[in-house]
Design a protein around this motif. Structure first.
Motif, PDB file in Angstrom:
ATOM      1  N   TYR A 297     -51.340 -38.275 -43.415  1.00 41.87           N
ATOM      2  CA  TYR A 297     -52.060 -38.067 -44.544  1.00 41.87           C
ATOM      3  C   TYR A 297     -51.906 -36.359 -44.995  1.00 41.87           C
ATOM      4  CZ  TYR A 297     -56.243 -36.317 -47.177  1.00 41.87           C
ATOM      5  OH  TYR A 297     -56.972 -35.767 -48.304  1.00 41.87           O
ATOM      6  N   ARG A 298     -51.796 -36.375 -46.274  1.00 43.30           N
ATOM      7  CA  ARG A 298     -51.580 -34.697 -46.780  1.00 43.30           C
ATOM      8  C   ARG A 298     -52.536 -34.921 -48.278  1.00 43.30           C
ATOM      9  NH1 ARG A 298     -46.880 -37.501 -48.501  1.00 43.30           N
ATOM     10  NH2 ARG A 298     -46.554 -37.270 -50.858  1.00 43.30           N
ATOM     11  N   GLU A 299     -53.130 -33.750 -48.638  1.00 46.26           N
ATOM     12  CA  GLU A 299     -53.541 -33.590 -49.846  1.00 46.26           C
ATOM     13  C   GLU A 299     -52.670 -34.152 -51.176  1.00 46.26           C
ATOM     14  OE1 GLU A 299     -57.047 -32.264 -50.748  1.00 46.26           O
ATOM     15  OE2 GLU A 299     -57.540 -32.925 -48.840  1.00 46.26           O
ATOM     16  N   GLY A 300     -53.712 -34.706 -51.899  1.00 39.49           N
ATOM     17  CA  GLY A 300     -52.691 -35.248 -53.113  1.00 39.49           C
ATOM     18  C   GLY A 300     -51.642 -36.071 -52.819  1.00 39.49           C
ATOM     19  N   PHE A 301     -51.708 -36.947 -52.035  1.00 34.50           N
ATOM     20  CA  PHE A 301     -50.635 -37.566 -51.381  1.00 34.50           C
ATOM     21  C   PHE A 301     -50.014 -38.595 -52.666  1.00 34.50           C
ATOM     22  CE2 PHE A 301     -54.415 -39.989 -49.488  1.00 34.50           C
ATOM     23  CZ  PHE A 301     -54.063 -41.233 -50.312  1.00 34.50           C
ATOM     24  N   LEU A 302     -50.698 -38.845 -53.712  1.00 34.68           N
ATOM     25  CA  LEU A 302     -50.162 -39.705 -54.945  1.00 34.68           C
ATOM     26  C   LEU A 302     -49.757 -38.880 -56.043  1.00 34.68           C
ATOM     27  CD1 LEU A 302     -52.629 -42.750 -54.905  1.00 34.68           C
ATOM     28  CD2 LEU A 302     -50.167 -42.608 -53.652  1.00 34.68           C
ATOM     29  N   LEU A 303     -49.896 -37.608 -55.901  1.00 41.66           N
ATOM     30  CA  LEU A 303     -49.754 -36.625 -56.925  1.00 41.66           C
ATOM     31  C   LEU A 303     -48.081 -36.599 -57.491  1.00 41.66           C
ATOM     32  CD1 LEU A 303     -50.077 -34.471 -58.820  1.00 41.66           C
ATOM     33  CD2 LEU A 303     -49.908 -32.784 -57.108  1.00 41.66           C
ATOM     34  N   GLU A 304     -47.027 -36.960 -56.397  1.00 41.26           N
ATOM     35  CA  GLU A 304     -45.560 -36.650 -56.616  1.00 41.26           C
ATOM     36  C   GLU A 304     -45.472 -38.060 -57.566  1.00 41.26           C
ATOM     37  OE1 GLU A 304     -41.300 -36.740 -54.551  1.00 41.26           O
ATOM     38  OE2 GLU A 304     -42.910 -36.277 -53.392  1.00 41.26           O
ATOM     39  N   ARG A 305     -45.903 -39.151 -57.467  1.00 40.45           N
ATOM     40  CA  ARG A 305     -45.525 -40.356 -58.117  1.00 40.45           C
ATOM     41  C   ARG A 305     -46.257 -40.168 -59.625  1.00 40.45           C
ATOM     42  NH1 ARG A 305     -46.256 -42.973 -53.013  1.00 40.45           N
ATOM     43  NH2 ARG A 305     -44.482 -43.931 -52.470  1.00 40.45           N
ATOM     44  N   ALA A 306     -47.627 -39.821 -59.371  1.00 39.66           N
ATOM     45  CA  ALA A 306     -48.458 -39.418 -60.766  1.00 39.66           C
ATOM     46  C   ALA A 306     -47.816 -38.555 -61.706  1.00 39.66           C
ATOM     47  CB  ALA A 306     -49.727 -39.262 -60.143  1.00 39.66           C
ATOM     48  N   ARG A 307     -47.142 -37.574 -61.511  1.00 40.75           N
ATOM     49  CA  ARG A 307     -46.464 -36.625 -62.185  1.00 40.75           C
ATOM     50  C   ARG A 307     -45.428 -37.291 -63.102  1.00 40.75           C
ATOM     51  NH1 ARG A 307     -45.347 -32.910 -57.156  1.00 40.75           N
ATOM     52  NH2 ARG A 307     -46.743 -31.148 -57.567  1.00 40.75           N
ATOM     53  N   HIS A 308     -44.710 -38.457 -62.916  1.00 39.64           N
ATOM     54  CA  HIS A 308     -44.089 -39.039 -63.857  1.00 39.64           C
ATOM     55  C   HIS A 308     -44.752 -39.771 -64.895  1.00 39.64           C
ATOM     56  CE1 HIS A 308     -40.490 -39.241 -61.135  1.00 39.64           C
ATOM     57  NE2 HIS A 308     -41.071 -39.662 -60.198  1.00 39.64           N
ATOM     58  N   TYR A 309     -46.276 -40.109 -64.629  1.00 38.11           N
ATOM     59  CA  TYR A 309     -46.796 -40.614 -65.652  1.00 38.11           C
ATOM     60  C   TYR A 309     -47.430 -39.519 -66.752  1.00 38.11           C
ATOM     61  CZ  TYR A 309     -46.698 -44.800 -62.940  1.00 38.11           C
ATOM     62  OH  TYR A 309     -46.100 -45.816 -62.459  1.00 38.11           O
ATOM     63  N   ARG A 310     -47.598 -38.503 -66.037  1.00 32.31           N
ATOM     64  CA  ARG A 310     -48.236 -37.295 -66.670  1.00 32.31           C
ATOM     65  C   ARG A 310     -47.167 -36.683 -67.571  1.00 32.31           C
ATOM     66  NH1 ARG A 310     -52.630 -36.783 -68.640  1.00 32.31           N
ATOM     67  NH2 ARG A 310     -51.127 -37.781 -70.074  1.00 32.31           N
ATOM     68  N   ARG A 311     -45.838 -36.687 -67.462  1.00 36.30           N
ATOM     69  CA  ARG A 311     -44.771 -36.179 -68.198  1.00 36.30           C
ATOM     70  C   ARG A 311     -44.748 -37.194 -69.287  1.00 36.30           C
ATOM     71  NH1 ARG A 311     -42.385 -34.654 -63.294  1.00 36.30           N
ATOM     72  NH2 ARG A 311     -41.027 -36.722 -63.263  1.00 36.30           N
ATOM     73  N   GLU A 312     -44.795 -38.452 -69.040  1.00 34.39           N
ATOM     74  CA  GLU A 312     -44.617 -39.729 -70.292  1.00 34.39           C
ATOM     75  C   GLU A 312     -45.622 -39.882 -71.147  1.00 34.39           C
ATOM     76  OE1 GLU A 312     -41.206 -40.450 -70.883  1.00 34.39           O
ATOM     77  OE2 GLU A 312     -40.588 -39.345 -69.110  1.00 34.39           O
ATOM     78  N   LEU A 313     -46.826 -40.064 -70.540  1.00 33.67           N
ATOM     79  CA  LEU A 313     -47.968 -40.394 -71.153  1.00 33.67           C
ATOM     80  C   LEU A 313     -48.793 -39.321 -71.776  1.00 33.67           C
ATOM     81  CD1 LEU A 313     -49.109 -43.158 -68.782  1.00 33.67           C
ATOM     82  CD2 LEU A 313     -47.556 -43.482 -70.838  1.00 33.67           C
ATOM     83  N   SER A 314     -49.731 -39.392 -72.950  1.00 32.13           N
ATOM     84  CA  SER A 314     -50.427 -38.488 -73.586  1.00 32.13           C
ATOM     85  C   SER A 314     -52.004 -38.903 -73.241  1.00 32.13           C
ATOM     86  CB  SER A 314     -50.036 -38.505 -75.087  1.00 32.13           C
ATOM     87  OG  SER A 314     -50.219 -39.708 -75.944  1.00 32.13           O
ATOM     88  N   MET A 315     -52.219 -40.137 -73.006  1.00 29.89           N
ATOM     89  CA  MET A 315     -53.383 -40.561 -72.782  1.00 29.89           C
ATOM     90  C   MET A 315     -54.056 -39.906 -71.405  1.00 29.89           C
ATOM     91  SD  MET A 315     -52.947 -44.379 -71.147  1.00 29.89           S
ATOM     92  CE  MET A 315     -54.582 -44.691 -71.410  1.00 29.89           C
ATOM     93  N   PRO A 316     -55.434 -39.778 -71.486  1.00 29.13           N
ATOM     94  CA  PRO A 316     -55.983 -39.317 -70.002  1.00 29.13           C
ATOM     95  C   PRO A 316     -55.672 -39.928 -68.885  1.00 29.13           C
ATOM     96  CG  PRO A 316     -57.643 -39.360 -71.950  1.00 29.13           C
ATOM     97  CD  PRO A 316     -56.466 -40.033 -72.524  1.00 29.13           C
ATOM     98  N   LEU A 317     -55.505 -39.355 -67.861  1.00 30.34           N
ATOM     99  CA  LEU A 317     -54.986 -39.899 -66.592  1.00 30.34           C
ATOM    100  C   LEU A 317     -55.881 -39.248 -65.484  1.00 30.34           C
ATOM    101  CD1 LEU A 317     -51.328 -39.554 -66.477  1.00 30.34           C
ATOM    102  CD2 LEU A 317     -52.507 -41.495 -67.170  1.00 30.34           C
ATOM    103  N   VAL A 318     -56.341 -40.141 -64.498  1.00 29.41           N
ATOM    104  CA  VAL A 318     -57.156 -39.756 -63.239  1.00 29.41           C
ATOM    105  C   VAL A 318     -56.438 -39.715 -62.151  1.00 29.41           C
ATOM    106  CG1 VAL A 318     -59.228 -40.560 -62.119  1.00 29.41           C
ATOM    107  CG2 VAL A 318     -58.952 -41.272 -64.443  1.00 29.41           C
TER     108      VAL A 318
END
Length: 398
Positions: A297-318
């Motif tokens: 376990y670590r805090e924000g453990f899906l963040l590393e993968r999710a960054r790819h989506y934030r870079r490429e998409l403009s829609m709101p992300l959770v």
């Protein structure tokens, strides 16, 4: 100054803050209908300060349930769901219904309806072959999602979250490992994404701008040959371009093949072995260690993968996964995520947000033991809360 606790818009809905209660099956619907116990569960979460709580899981058809105790969306379910949304609204929060079809994750023996899979598969849950839907049956599944969304609107929900993750039906269609079809719904990424896109558009058409429409999308299945980030990101880009969704909640893992990728932390193998249906229990003794892998376990453990989506998409992300304190919430906001979703931490402490607002240094009491996972069969709860006794739902088909 953090804006986590400021009002925020999600499609046509204004939420009182940016924290969502993630969908976690509550195990409190023995007759597949809302109970006072389920209402109390979400009332407590709402009173604890979240912007929106998610009711899970509202199947779009009887065979779309993981077992027969889950709610499936039909007119008889609406009055109870209306009481639930009224209770949540009275506490100042919004309510979302997670809708979907469990597909290969469904227990056909319990549901007494064949489980669906994109290609021929054997179900370890029901010890039977799954049904491969033809294009006519796929169209029925799409229509069932639209109907479920309409019923959610009638029941007073503010949003629906369509389940495109965890190798439930749509996710299994997205998976190159599970989808070996030769028709318009198999083969290329575009074909495997067709069902997700059709459902999102059908749901939007059904509810218009009355409800926010979101989807929970796998970034990776976590299994060799399954969906991975590059293909998932392409699917997300198509969903964004279609314009049917107000936000995407990014998730990972497979309820069928690798559930621990979503959770991280301890793997509760002993606890799971005790509560599984008999056929699955026998198989679990053999493959339990391989099935329930351990991810530290670590805090924000899906963040590393999710960054790819934030870079490429403009829609709101959770952002989901390891969100337990204000620091991690603010990190998510700093990286451009519009909302955060919490699950286990709120099972442990429904009032955690109030504590964080009072003291920014507050840390969650959740120890990530994941002993809450097997309690889906015996009333979902944190086992460290003495005020949450078990009221078993039989895991066996009657």
């Amino acid at each position: 100054m953090t804006d986590i606790f400021d009002p925020a818009t999600l499609g046509p809905v204004t939420l009182r803050n940016r924290v969502l209660k993630a969908a976690t099956f509550e195990g409190r619907t023995p007759d597949a209908l809302v109970t006072d116990d389920l209402i109390d569960f979400h009332r407590e979460i709402a009173a604890g300060g979240v912007g929106m709580t998610t009711v899970a899981y509202c199947a779009v058809a009887p065979g779309g349930r993981t077992d027969r105790h889950q709610i499936w969306m039909r007119p008889e379910a609406v009055p109870g769901l209306r009481r639930l949304t009224d209770a949540v609204h009275a506490e100042g929060a919004a309510a979302s219904a997670q809708i979907g079809h469990a597909g290969p994750v469904a227990n056909a023996a319990s549901n007494r309806v064949p489980a669906l899979s994109p290609s021929p598969m054997f179900s370890p849950l029901s010890m039977s072959r799954m049904r491969v839907p033809d294009e006519h049956e796929i169209a029925e599944v799409v229509a069932a999602h639209a109907n479920a969304a309409r019923l959610a609107a009638e029941a007073g929900f503010d949003a629906v979250e369509i389940h495109f993750g965890h190798n439930y039906l749509v996710s299994s269609f997205l998976s190159p490992k599970l989808n070996r079809r030769k028709d318009r719904y198999g083969g290329s990424t575009a074909n495997r994404a067709r069902l997700a896109r059709e459902i999102a558009l059908a749901v939007r058409e059904a509810v218009g701008d009355r409800l926010a429409v979101t989807a929970k999308l796998n970034m990776t299945d976590g299994v060799r040959g399954g969906l991975e980030v590059p293909e998932s990101l392409q699917v997300a880009a198509w969903l964004e371009a279609d314009g049917a969704l107000d936000a995407l909640e990014l998730t990972a893992g497979s309820s069928l093949l690798n559930p621990m990728l979503l959770f991280h932390g301890d793997a509760p193998r002993t606890e799971f072995a005790k509560v599984l249906p008999t056929p699955a229990r026998l198989g679990f003794r053999v493959v339990g260690k391989k099935f329930l892998k351990e991810y530290p376990y670590r805090e924000g453990f899906l963040l590393e993968r999710a960054r790819h989506y934030r870079r490429e998409l403009s829609m709101p992300l959770v952002l989901l996964g390891g969100i337990t304190n204000l620091e991690t919430m603010e990190l998510a906001r700093a990286e451009g995520f519009d909302f955060v979703a919490m699950g286990r931490a709120l099972l442990r402490e429904p009032n955690l947000l109030h504590r964080i607002r009072s003291d920014a240094a507050t840390r969650s009491a959740c120890v990530h033991c994941n002993a809450c996972m097997p309690t889906i069969y015996t009333r979902t709860r944190c086992v460290f809360r003495p005020d949450q006794p078990a009221e078993p739902l039989s895991a066996e088909p009657a």
